[in-house]
Scaffold this active site. Structure first.
Site, mmCIF file in Angstrom:
data_model
loop_
_atom_site.group_PDB
_atom_site.id
_atom_site.type_symbol
_atom_site.label_atom_id
_atom_site.label_comp_id
_atom_site.label_asym_id
_atom_site.label_seq_id
_atom_site.Cartn_x
_atom_site.Cartn_y
_atom_site.Cartn_z
ATOM 1 N N ASP A 25 0.811 -1.213 0.000
ATOM 2 C CA ASP A 25 0.000 0.000 0.000
ATOM 3 C C ASP A 25 0.849 1.269 0.000
ATOM 4 O OD1 ASP A 25 -2.164 -1.538 -0.017
ATOM 5 O OD2 ASP A 25 -3.010 -0.822 1.885
ATOM 6 N N TYR A 50 -25.088 -23.464 -17.730
ATOM 7 C CA TYR A 50 -25.780 -24.382 -18.641
ATOM 8 C C TYR A 50 -24.880 -25.016 -19.698
ATOM 9 C CZ TYR A 50 -26.233 -19.870 -21.079
ATOM 10 O OH TYR A 50 -25.994 -18.656 -21.634
ATOM 11 N N GLU A 82 3.993 1.715 -0.769
ATOM 12 C CA GLU A 82 4.769 1.844 -2.002
ATOM 13 C C GLU A 82 3.899 2.366 -3.139
ATOM 14 O OE1 GLU A 82 7.893 -1.377 -3.688
ATOM 15 O OE2 GLU A 82 6.356 -2.125 -2.305
ATOM 16 N N TYR A 83 2.707 1.810 -3.184
ATOM 17 C CA TYR A 83 1.767 2.199 -4.224
ATOM 18 C C TYR A 83 1.440 3.684 -4.111
ATOM 19 C CZ TYR A 83 -2.322 2.098 -7.245
ATOM 20 O OH TYR A 83 -3.208 2.342 -8.252
ATOM 21 N N ASP A 84 1.110 4.093 -2.906
ATOM 22 C CA ASP A 84 0.748 5.492 -2.694
ATOM 23 C C ASP A 84 1.912 6.427 -3.009
ATOM 24 O OD1 ASP A 84 -1.715 4.667 -1.972
ATOM 25 O OD2 ASP A 84 -1.382 4.814 0.195
ATOM 26 N N ARG A 136 -21.214 -11.340 -22.897
ATOM 27 C CA ARG A 136 -21.330 -11.731 -24.289
ATOM 28 C C ARG A 136 -20.842 -10.643 -25.249
ATOM 29 N NH1 ARG A 136 -26.410 -14.397 -26.343
ATOM 30 N NH2 ARG A 136 -26.979 -13.178 -28.146
ATOM 31 N N CYS A 165 -63.867 20.578 -15.893
ATOM 32 C CA CYS A 165 -64.467 19.241 -15.796
ATOM 33 C C CYS A 165 -64.060 18.580 -14.481
ATOM 34 C CB CYS A 165 -63.994 18.406 -16.991
ATOM 35 S SG CYS A 165 -64.322 16.656 -16.859
ATOM 36 N N LEU A 187 -29.727 -18.289 -29.559
ATOM 37 C CA LEU A 187 -30.521 -19.481 -29.831
ATOM 38 C C LEU A 187 -31.638 -19.123 -30.806
ATOM 39 C CD1 LEU A 187 -31.089 -20.926 -26.235
ATOM 40 C CD2 LEU A 187 -29.780 -22.022 -28.064
ATOM 41 N N GLU A 232 -26.002 -18.176 -17.104
ATOM 42 C CA GLU A 232 -26.841 -16.984 -17.112
ATOM 43 C C GLU A 232 -26.747 -16.303 -15.750
ATOM 44 O OE1 GLU A 232 -28.143 -16.612 -20.023
ATOM 45 O OE2 GLU A 232 -29.876 -15.274 -19.864
ATOM 46 N N CYS A 260 -62.025 15.939 -23.595
ATOM 47 C CA CYS A 260 -63.018 16.851 -23.047
ATOM 48 C C CYS A 260 -62.367 18.225 -22.941
ATOM 49 C CB CYS A 260 -63.451 16.352 -21.670
ATOM 50 S SG CYS A 260 -64.330 17.601 -20.730
ATOM 51 N N LYS A 277 -32.254 -29.142 -26.140
ATOM 52 C CA LYS A 277 -30.940 -29.397 -26.747
ATOM 53 C C LYS A 277 -30.771 -30.887 -27.025
ATOM 54 C CE LYS A 277 -28.870 -25.851 -23.772
ATOM 55 N NZ LYS A 277 -27.930 -25.536 -22.685
ATOM 56 N N LYS A 329 -40.092 -20.915 -26.386
ATOM 57 C CA LYS A 329 -40.489 -19.775 -25.551
ATOM 58 C C LYS A 329 -41.962 -19.797 -25.183
ATOM 59 C CE LYS A 329 -37.040 -16.393 -26.502
ATOM 60 N NZ LYS A 329 -36.909 -14.944 -26.443
ATOM 61 N N ASP A 378 -34.185 -15.900 -17.455
ATOM 62 C CA ASP A 378 -34.118 -14.582 -18.082
ATOM 63 C C ASP A 378 -33.074 -13.725 -17.378
ATOM 64 O OD1 ASP A 378 -34.703 -12.576 -19.780
ATOM 65 O OD2 ASP A 378 -36.580 -11.988 -18.815
ATOM 66 N N CYS A 384 -68.573 15.664 -17.202
ATOM 67 C CA CYS A 384 -69.216 16.984 -17.213
ATOM 68 C C CYS A 384 -70.218 17.155 -18.342
ATOM 69 C CB CYS A 384 -68.152 18.080 -17.273
ATOM 70 S SG CYS A 384 -67.262 18.087 -18.831
ATOM 71 N N GLU A 389 -33.869 -27.548 -20.395
ATOM 72 C CA GLU A 389 -33.491 -26.737 -19.238
ATOM 73 C C GLU A 389 -34.424 -25.544 -19.177
ATOM 74 O OE1 GLU A 389 -29.546 -25.686 -20.308
ATOM 75 O OE2 GLU A 389 -28.842 -27.738 -20.168
ATOM 76 N N CYS A 403 -68.703 14.007 -22.500
ATOM 77 C CA CYS A 403 -67.757 13.617 -21.452
ATOM 78 C C CYS A 403 -68.544 12.973 -20.312
ATOM 79 C CB CYS A 403 -67.009 14.855 -20.953
ATOM 80 S SG CYS A 403 -66.110 14.551 -19.418
ATOM 81 N N LYS A 414 -35.197 -21.758 -19.327
ATOM 82 C CA LYS A 414 -34.510 -20.634 -19.948
ATOM 83 C C LYS A 414 -34.625 -19.442 -19.001
ATOM 84 C CE LYS A 414 -33.803 -18.271 -24.311
ATOM 85 N NZ LYS A 414 -33.518 -16.984 -23.761
HETATM 86 S S1 IVH Z 1 -27.726 -22.494 -24.241
HETATM 87 C C1 IVH Z 1 -25.139 -21.401 -28.219
HETATM 88 N N1 IVH Z 1 -29.222 -22.776 -22.123
HETATM 89 O O1 IVH Z 1 -30.630 -17.569 -23.738
HETATM 90 C C2 IVH Z 1 -26.108 -20.814 -27.265
HETATM 91 N N2 IVH Z 1 -28.987 -20.604 -23.049
HETATM 92 O O2 IVH Z 1 -31.630 -16.729 -26.329
HETATM 93 C C3 IVH Z 1 -26.154 -21.628 -26.031
HETATM 94 N N3 IVH Z 1 -30.153 -18.868 -21.791
HETATM 95 O O3 IVH Z 1 -27.528 -16.539 -25.011
HETATM 96 C C4 IVH Z 1 -27.145 -21.118 -25.070
HETATM 97 N N4 IVH Z 1 -30.966 -20.174 -20.212
HETATM 98 O O4 IVH Z 1 -28.020 -16.220 -22.481
HETATM 99 C C5 IVH Z 1 -28.738 -21.918 -23.028
HETATM 100 N N5 IVH Z 1 -30.464 -23.202 -20.212
HETATM 101 C C6 IVH Z 1 -29.990 -22.338 -21.118
HETATM 102 C C7 IVH Z 1 -30.266 -20.954 -21.065
HETATM 103 C C8 IVH Z 1 -29.745 -20.118 -22.064
HETATM 104 C C9 IVH Z 1 -30.886 -18.931 -20.660
HETATM 105 C C10 IVH Z 1 -29.883 -17.626 -22.557
HETATM 106 C C11 IVH Z 1 -28.450 -17.458 -22.993
HETATM 107 C C12 IVH Z 1 -28.485 -17.401 -24.494
HETATM 108 C C13 IVH Z 1 -29.880 -16.914 -24.716
HETATM 109 C C14 IVH Z 1 -30.353 -17.228 -26.122
#
Ligand code: IVH
Length: 664
Positions: free
Chosen positions: A34, A223, A36-38, A137, A427, A84, A171, A422, A285, A309, A118, A407, A114, A404, A116
Site C-alpha cells: 500500500d 448451462y 509503495e503504491y501510494d 457476451r 371538468c 438461440l 446466465e 373533453c 438441446k 419460448k 431470463d 361533465c 433446461e 364527457c 430458460k
Molecule cells: S444455451 C449457443 N441454455 O438464452 C447458445 N442458453 O436466447 C447456447 N439462456 O444466449 C445457449 N438459459 O443467455 C442456453 N439453459 C440455457 C439458457 C440459455 C438462458 C440464454 C443465454 C443465451 C440466450 C439465447
C-alpha cells in the site's frame, strides 16, 4: 534532472502502476504494498503537475487506488457466444426437429431440456482450478471482463476441487424477490427503477464499484461446458460440473419424444410464476455431444438447440362494458370491463383499449369474447375478438362518446390526434385527476389525501385546484363525512409537510404537458428554482439535455400563461417552498453548475455517464469551449482533447471522475 530522465521516470512509473493495478484487480496478488503504491502515485502526480507536457489522460497517476475500476477491459471469446433460435409452440418445435433430423438421418435423439432463465449470458474461465476471468457476451465475439463483479456471486466457486482449466457458460440473474427489493431501494434514492430482472442484472454487472455489486445478490446458473467434455452427453457433463460445485440450471430433464416435451412445457408454463426467478421458456438441446457436432451451427445459433419460448400469455374472457376514463389533460380513454379472468398470476377485470381507432381496428363489439394478452409488461391488452363465439348473434357497436362522462361537454378530436378529449378545463373528473396526480407518491406524496377524500373535497366545494389544499382548515375538514378530528389533523399535517418537498416533485405534480418524473428531475437539477424556470426562454429549455422542442414549448407556455400557471402561483403564495434539488450520494457540491464534455470510448456506456454527471449537478454538452469545466476522456479521444488543452479545461479520465463524484 534532465528532461529525458524525467520523461523516462514518468513512463516507468506509469508502467509499474498499471502492472500493479492489473495484479491487484485481476490476480488479487498485490505487486506493490500500500505505502509503495501510494508513494509512487504521489511521485507521478507531482512530476505530471510540474511538467504539463508529460501529462497523459490515460496516466495511472490520476488513479488513486480507486474502489472502482475505471473501465472494463475487453476480451475476445475463443468460441463465439451465439444466440438461440426460437420457437413459440410445439408445432414449431416439431418443424425444428424435422429439419434437424434431416441432418441426422436414422437417428432417434434424446433431448435435454433446461429452464430458460431470463438474465444475461456470461463466460467463466478457470485456469488451474481458479476463476480467472468472467466475460460478458458483448457482440458475441468480444465481451467485457467483469471478473471482480462476478466474484461477488456467492454460489459460484472461485476455486475448483481439482486444478482444471476450462470454460463454462451460464446466465447471470436476479431472483424476483431480490429484484423488487433492489428497485424499492432505487426508488427511495430517486433512481429510475429497472424494467425487468434482466436489465437489472446487466446494470449491476456493469457497475464499476464492486463493493456495490457485492451488496446486491446476483445468481448464476451454469448451462454449458465450452471446452472439451470428458463425457459423451450433456446431462453427464452438467452432472459432473455440479459435482465440481457449479450451480447448474435446474431441473434438467431428458426426453425422447416431443409429446412428452409438450406436456412438460405446459406444466412449466403453469408454474412459472411460482419459481423464484423469471424464465421465458425452455431450452431444448440434443443431449449426445457427437450428434451436436454433426448438426453444427448456423452463423447465428446452434442447430442442435432451440429456445421453446412461452411468448405472451393469453386468456379468453367476455367484454361486458366499455367505460370511459377521463385523464387529467382531458383525454378520454376507452377501458374494457371484463369478466374477471386469471392471466399471468393475477386476476384481470379491466384492460385499456387505448382509443377508438383501436376499437375499430379490432372490430370489437359489446358482449364479444376477447383474447387478452400480457407480454413482458404489466398492463394487459385486448389483442383480438373470437369471431366464432358470436354465433350469429348481433352485438352492439362501440361508438365514440358524444359527451364527457364527467361533465357532459361534447368531446373534440383534434386533427392528427387519435384521442378524443373533453375541452372543459373545469371538468370535475379532470380536476380530480389533476389533484390525484399532485398528491401522488411520485409528486407531492400526500398519502392521506386519497381518491375518496378528493371526491368529497371537490363535491363540497372546499377545493377546486390542488392549490386549494393549502387553504384547508381543520374545521371544514372535520365536517366532512367519515372524517374525525384525528384524521382531519393528520390530513392537515401531511399537507403542511408537503410544502417543502423537493423542487422536482413539485414540478412533476404541476401536471405540465410532457413533463414526467424524469423530465421534472432534469429541470430541477438544471434550473434549481421556480424563478429560474420562469426566467427561461424556449431556447434555454431546448438547450437542456433530453428536452426536445415540443416539451420546451410546453414549458415556456406553462410558465408564461397566467391561466396555466395560476394554481402553481397560488401554491407559492400559500407557503409552498420547494426544496432545491437534492443530489444523491452526497456528490452535491461536486459538479453543481459545472459543464462537462465527454469524448473517446468509455468503459461504461456514455448515456450512463451522462446520467451520473447530471445527477451530480453537471450540464453535459457536446463541444468544448472556454466555459467547459471538465473534459471526461476515454480511449482514442478526438479533437475535443486538443480543444480542452487550448482552453485550459481540466481533463479527467473515468477513474478521476469517479473520484470526484464520490461522497466525501
Ligand atoms: S444455451 C449457443 N441454455 O438464452 C447458445 N442458453 O436466447 C447456447 N439462456 O444466449 C445457449 N438459459 O443467455 C442456453 N439453459 C440455457 C439458457 C440459455 C438462458 C440464454 C443465454 C443465451 C440466450 C439465447
Amino acid at each position: 534532472m534532465s528532461q529525458t530522465s524525467v520523461r523516462s521516470e514518468v513512463e516507468a512509473g506509469r508502467q509499474r502502476l498499471r502492472d500493479a493495478l492489473v495484479a491487484y484487480y485481476l490476480d488479487e496478488r498485490p505487486l506493490l504494498g500500500d505505502a509503495e503504491y501510494d508513494a509512487l502515485t504521489e511521485r507521478l502526480r507531482k512530476l505530471e503537475a510540474r511538467e504539463p507536457h508529460l501529462r497523459d489522460w490515460d496516466s495511472p497517476g490520476t488513479v488513486v487506488r480507486p474502489p472502482a475500476l475505471d473501465a472494463f477491459p475487453t476480451r475476445r471469446h475463443r468460441v463465439p457466444m451465439l444466440s438461440l433460435s426460437n420457437v413459440y409452440n410445439i408445432d414449431e418445435l416439431r418443424e425444428w426437429e424435422t429439419s434437424l433430423l434431416r441432418l441426422l438421418p436414422g437417428e432417434r435423439p434424446v433431448y435435454l431440456t433446461e429452464l430458460k432463465v431470463d438474465g444475461l449470458a456470461i463466460a467463466l474461465h478457470y485456469e488451474q482450478g481458479r476463476l480467472v476471468a468472467a466475460v460478458t457476451r458483448g457482440d458475441g465475439s468480444v465481451g467485457e471482463e467483469v471478473t471482480r463483479n462476478i466474484k461477488t456471486v456467492r454460489s459460484l466457486p472461485h476455486k475448483l476441487p481439482e486444478p482444471l482449466t476450462l470454460e463454462v457458460r451460464g446466465e447471470v440473474y436476479y431472483t424476483v424477490a431480490d429484484f423488487s427489493k433492489l428497485n424499492q431501494g432505487r426508488e427511495r434514492l430517486g433512481e429510475p427503477a429497472f424494467k425487468n430482472p434482466r436489465n437489472a442484472a446487466a446494470g449491476t454487472l456493469r457497475t464499476l464499484d464492486t463493493a456495490q455489486v457485492g451488496e446486491r445478490r446476483l445468481h448464476v446458473a451454469i448451462y454449458a461446458l465450452v471446452t472439451d467434455s470428458p463425457y459423451e452427453t450433456d446431462a453427464e457433463t452438467l452432472g459432473w460440473l455440479a459435482g465440481l460445485g457449479f450451480p447448474i440450471s435446474d431441473p434438467l430433464q431428458r426426453f425422447d419424444r416431443l409429446d412428452a416435451i409438450a406436456a412438460y412445457y405446459e406444466q412449466t408454463r403453469a408454474r412459472r410464476h411460482k419459481l423464484a426467478f423469471q424464465i421465458d421458456g425452455l431450452v431444448v438441446k440434443l443431449d449426445r455431444l457427437a450428434l451436436r457436432e454433426r448438426a453444427g451451427f448456423t452463423s447465428r445459433s446452434p442447430r442442435w438447440a432451440t429456445a421453446l419460448k412461452f411468448g405472451a400469455e393469453q386468456a379468453q374472457t367476455t367484454l361486458e362494458a366499455v367505460e370511459i376514463g377521463v385523464g387529467r389533460t382531458g383525454v378520454l380513454t376507452p377501458i374494457a370491463n371484463l369478466t374477471p379472468v386469471e392471466l399471468g398470476g393475477t386476476t384481470v377485470s379491466r384492460a385499456t383499449l387505448h382509443n377508438y381507432d383501436q376499437i375499430a381496428r379490432l372490430g370489437l363489439k359489446l358482449g364479444d369474447e376477447v383474447i387478452l394478452e400480457k407480454g413482458g409488461d404489466i398492463i394487459p391488452k385486448v389483442v383480438s375478438v373470437v369471431l366464432e363465439a358470436r354465433k350469429g348473434r348481433r352485438f352492439k357497436l362501440i361508438k365514440p362518446p358524444k359527451k364527457c362522462p364527467s361533465c357532459g361537454t361534447a368531446p373534440v378530436r383534434l386533427e392528427g390526434e387519435v384521442d378524443y378529449h373533453c375541452p372543459n378545463p373545469a371538468c370535475p373528473a379532470q380536476r380530480a385527476e389533476r389533484i390525484r396526480h399532485f398528491v401522488s407518491r411520485t409528486a407531492m406524496d400526500i398519502e392521506s389525501v386519497g381518491p375518496a377524500l378528493i371526491e368529497q373535497l371537490l363535491a363540497s366545494g372546499l377545493v377546486q385546484t390542488y392549490a386549494d389544499l393549502y387553504l384547508l382548515g381543520a374545521e371544514p375538514l372535520e365536517a366532512l363525512e367519515r372524517m374525525g378530528q384525528k384524521s382531519a389533523a393528520n390530513v392537515i399535517q401531511a399537507i403542511e409537510e408537503s410544502k417543502t418537498r423537493p423542487l422536482e416533485k413539485f414540478l412533476h405534480g404541476l401536471g405540465i404537458r410532457y413533463v414526467g418524473e424524469r423530465t421534472a428531475r432534469v429541470l430541477a437539477l438544471h434550473f434549481g428554482s421556480i424563478p429560474a424556470l420562469e426566467a427561461a426562454g424556449v431556447e434555454d429549455f431546448e438547450n437542456v439535455n433530453e428536452i426536445g422542442a415540443v416539451t420546451a414549448k410546453a414549458l415556456y407556455d406553462f410558465f408564461h400563461d397566467p391561466q396555466q400557471s395560476e394554481a402553481m402561483q397560488r401554491c407559492l403564495q400559500r407557503g409552498v417552498r420547494p426544496a432545491p434539488p437534492e443530489r444523491p450520494g452526497g456528490a452535491a457540491a461536486a459538479l453543481a453548475g459545472k459543464t462537462v464534455v465527454i469524448t473517446g470510448t468509455l468503459g461504461a456506456p456514455r448515456t450512463q455517464w451522462k446520467e451520473r454527471l447530471e445527477r451530480a449537478g453537471a450540464t453535459v454538452t457536446g463541444s468544448v469551449s472556454a466555459k467547459t469545466d471538465y473534459l471526461l476522456v476515454g480511449a482514442s479521444p478526438g479533437s475535443k482533447l486538443d480543444a480542452a488543452r487550448k482552453h485550459g479545461v481540466e481533463v479527467l479520465d473515468e477513474a478521476a471522475m469517479h473520484k470526484l463524484l464520490e461522497p466525501r
